[in-house]
Design a protein around this motif. Structure first.
Motif, mmCIF file in Angstrom:
data_model
loop_
_atom_site.group_PDB
_atom_site.id
_atom_site.type_symbol
_atom_site.label_atom_id
_atom_site.label_comp_id
_atom_site.label_asym_id
_atom_site.label_seq_id
_atom_site.Cartn_x
_atom_site.Cartn_y
_atom_site.Cartn_z
ATOM 1 N N THR A 28 17.156 -6.016 -17.498
ATOM 2 C CA THR A 28 18.215 -6.658 -16.594
ATOM 3 C C THR A 28 19.021 -8.074 -17.268
ATOM 4 O O THR A 28 18.257 -8.716 -17.599
ATOM 5 C CB THR A 28 17.748 -7.142 -15.152
ATOM 6 O OG1 THR A 28 16.850 -5.850 -14.607
ATOM 7 C CG2 THR A 28 18.527 -7.592 -14.183
ATOM 8 N N PHE A 46 15.828 -17.335 -20.474
ATOM 9 C CA PHE A 46 14.856 -17.870 -19.664
ATOM 10 C C PHE A 46 13.638 -18.207 -20.547
ATOM 11 O O PHE A 46 12.931 -19.141 -20.255
ATOM 12 C CB PHE A 46 14.372 -16.745 -18.738
ATOM 13 C CG PHE A 46 15.345 -16.745 -17.445
ATOM 14 C CD1 PHE A 46 15.341 -17.564 -16.636
ATOM 15 C CD2 PHE A 46 16.085 -15.558 -17.382
ATOM 16 C CE1 PHE A 46 15.863 -17.517 -15.202
ATOM 17 C CE2 PHE A 46 16.840 -15.315 -16.139
ATOM 18 C CZ PHE A 46 16.915 -16.447 -15.249
ATOM 19 N N TYR A 105 25.551 -15.041 -12.810
ATOM 20 C CA TYR A 105 25.702 -15.922 -11.485
ATOM 21 C C TYR A 105 27.210 -16.521 -12.132
ATOM 22 O O TYR A 105 27.537 -16.739 -13.124
ATOM 23 C CB TYR A 105 24.461 -16.884 -11.615
ATOM 24 C CG TYR A 105 24.436 -18.008 -12.764
ATOM 25 C CD1 TYR A 105 25.054 -19.129 -12.648
ATOM 26 C CD2 TYR A 105 23.919 -17.521 -14.004
ATOM 27 C CE1 TYR A 105 24.916 -19.996 -13.726
ATOM 28 C CE2 TYR A 105 23.702 -18.388 -14.892
ATOM 29 C CZ TYR A 105 24.317 -19.738 -14.845
ATOM 30 O OH TYR A 105 24.186 -20.504 -15.878
ATOM 31 N N ASP A 158 8.356 -15.932 -15.687
ATOM 32 C CA ASP A 158 8.194 -14.604 -14.787
ATOM 33 C C ASP A 158 9.618 -14.028 -14.938
ATOM 34 O O ASP A 158 9.661 -12.796 -15.081
ATOM 35 C CB ASP A 158 7.812 -15.073 -13.337
ATOM 36 C CG ASP A 158 6.302 -15.364 -13.205
ATOM 37 O OD1 ASP A 158 5.751 -15.350 -14.116
ATOM 38 O OD2 ASP A 158 6.023 -16.154 -12.206
ATOM 39 N N TRP A 159 10.633 -14.728 -14.748
ATOM 40 C CA TRP A 159 11.802 -14.298 -14.891
ATOM 41 C C TRP A 159 12.231 -13.513 -16.141
ATOM 42 O O TRP A 159 12.894 -12.564 -16.186
ATOM 43 C CB TRP A 159 12.937 -15.307 -14.501
ATOM 44 C CG TRP A 159 13.139 -15.509 -13.136
ATOM 45 C CD1 TRP A 159 12.746 -16.414 -12.345
ATOM 46 C CD2 TRP A 159 13.551 -14.761 -12.110
ATOM 47 N NE1 TRP A 159 12.984 -16.598 -10.980
ATOM 48 C CE2 TRP A 159 13.716 -15.419 -10.908
ATOM 49 C CE3 TRP A 159 14.343 -13.466 -12.017
ATOM 50 C CZ2 TRP A 159 14.209 -14.603 -9.747
ATOM 51 C CZ3 TRP A 159 14.674 -12.846 -10.886
ATOM 52 C CH2 TRP A 159 14.687 -13.638 -9.558
ATOM 53 N N GLU A 215 7.579 -20.030 -13.699
ATOM 54 C CA GLU A 215 8.696 -19.156 -13.144
ATOM 55 C C GLU A 215 9.596 -18.817 -13.862
ATOM 56 O O GLU A 215 9.942 -17.595 -13.914
ATOM 57 C CB GLU A 215 9.401 -20.077 -11.877
ATOM 58 C CG GLU A 215 10.267 -19.507 -11.049
ATOM 59 C CD GLU A 215 11.030 -20.183 -10.027
ATOM 60 O OE1 GLU A 215 12.028 -20.458 -10.088
ATOM 61 O OE2 GLU A 215 9.874 -20.696 -9.188
ATOM 62 N N ALA A 216 10.269 -19.587 -14.694
ATOM 63 C CA ALA A 216 10.974 -19.047 -16.030
ATOM 64 C C ALA A 216 10.561 -18.052 -16.792
ATOM 65 O O ALA A 216 11.203 -16.915 -17.049
ATOM 66 C CB ALA A 216 11.449 -20.374 -16.834
ATOM 67 N N ILE A 269 20.958 -11.028 -15.462
ATOM 68 C CA ILE A 269 21.362 -11.747 -14.375
ATOM 69 C C ILE A 269 22.515 -12.599 -14.670
ATOM 70 O O ILE A 269 22.825 -13.124 -15.726
ATOM 71 C CB ILE A 269 20.179 -12.602 -14.164
ATOM 72 C CG1 ILE A 269 18.974 -11.919 -14.182
ATOM 73 C CG2 ILE A 269 20.467 -13.460 -12.825
ATOM 74 C CD1 ILE A 269 17.587 -12.725 -13.963
ATOM 75 N N TRP A 315 10.350 -10.131 -16.400
ATOM 76 C CA TRP A 315 11.047 -9.165 -15.654
ATOM 77 C C TRP A 315 12.231 -8.717 -16.431
ATOM 78 O O TRP A 315 12.524 -7.575 -16.356
ATOM 79 C CB TRP A 315 11.474 -9.899 -14.268
ATOM 80 C CG TRP A 315 12.211 -8.889 -13.457
ATOM 81 C CD1 TRP A 315 11.849 -7.877 -12.504
ATOM 82 C CD2 TRP A 315 13.552 -9.082 -13.151
ATOM 83 N NE1 TRP A 315 12.698 -7.429 -11.921
ATOM 84 C CE2 TRP A 315 13.929 -8.116 -11.967
ATOM 85 C CE3 TRP A 315 14.421 -9.888 -13.693
ATOM 86 C CZ2 TRP A 315 15.131 -7.787 -11.705
ATOM 87 C CZ3 TRP A 315 15.921 -9.752 -13.205
ATOM 88 C CH2 TRP A 315 16.353 -8.656 -12.128
ATOM 89 N N ALA A 316 13.015 -9.794 -16.781
ATOM 90 C CA ALA A 316 14.338 -9.198 -17.657
ATOM 91 C C ALA A 316 14.029 -8.279 -18.459
ATOM 92 O O ALA A 316 14.940 -7.446 -18.963
ATOM 93 C CB ALA A 316 15.218 -10.525 -17.950
ATOM 94 N N ALA A 332 17.177 -12.447 -20.902
ATOM 95 C CA ALA A 332 15.660 -12.968 -20.950
ATOM 96 C C ALA A 332 15.469 -14.038 -21.985
ATOM 97 O O ALA A 332 14.832 -15.009 -22.041
ATOM 98 C CB ALA A 332 14.912 -11.670 -21.497
ATOM 99 N N GLN A 373 12.025 -22.064 -20.585
ATOM 100 C CA GLN A 373 10.366 -21.909 -20.394
ATOM 101 C C GLN A 373 10.065 -22.956 -21.612
ATOM 102 O O GLN A 373 9.071 -23.659 -21.135
ATOM 103 C CB GLN A 373 9.664 -20.486 -20.327
ATOM 104 C CG GLN A 373 8.129 -20.582 -20.375
ATOM 105 C CD GLN A 373 7.511 -19.369 -20.470
ATOM 106 O OE1 GLN A 373 8.184 -18.555 -21.305
ATOM 107 N NE2 GLN A 373 6.379 -19.135 -19.651
#
Length: 101
Positions: free
Chosen positions: A89, A9, A93, A79-80, A76-77, A91, A83-84, A6, A13
């Motif tokens: 969570t 992100f 990659y 929101d991610w 969008e960042a 993420i 959510w994290a 988070a 943002q």
């Protein structure tokens, strides 16, 4: 593998918000260029005004579109990030070869 949490992100943002603000400032400054025409004699001002305004409007529109896109990317960042945080969570990659994302 790289873990993106988070915090990452949220920083993304923040940077997008700063970029959006800078683009909006550029747009405002571009429109202030119209003042330059005020110092010209009326016959020259009238001849140049439309061409000058067309170009200024073009640059201002591009800045506005980029600022809007950047704002949406920041949302969008955000929101991610939310959510994290809410889900705990992380993420993961796999980065693209060559360092480009």
């Amino acid at each position: 593998m790289i873990t993106v949490n988070a915090h990452v992100f949220q920083r993304h943002q923040e940077h997008l918000a700063m970029l959006s603000g800078a683009l909006n400032h550029i747009e405002e400054q571009v429109y202030l260029f119209r003042d330059i025409l005020d110092d010209l004699p009326p016959e020259i001002k009238n001849r140049l005004e439309k061409r000058f305004d067309d170009r200024i409007t073009g640059v201002g529109c591009v800045c506005n579109c980029l600022a809007t896109l950047t704002e949406r990317m920041g949302e969008e960042a955000g929101d991610w990030a939310l959510w994290a945080l809410q889900t705990g969570t992380e993420i993961k990659y796999k980065p693209v070869q060559g360092g480009a994302i």
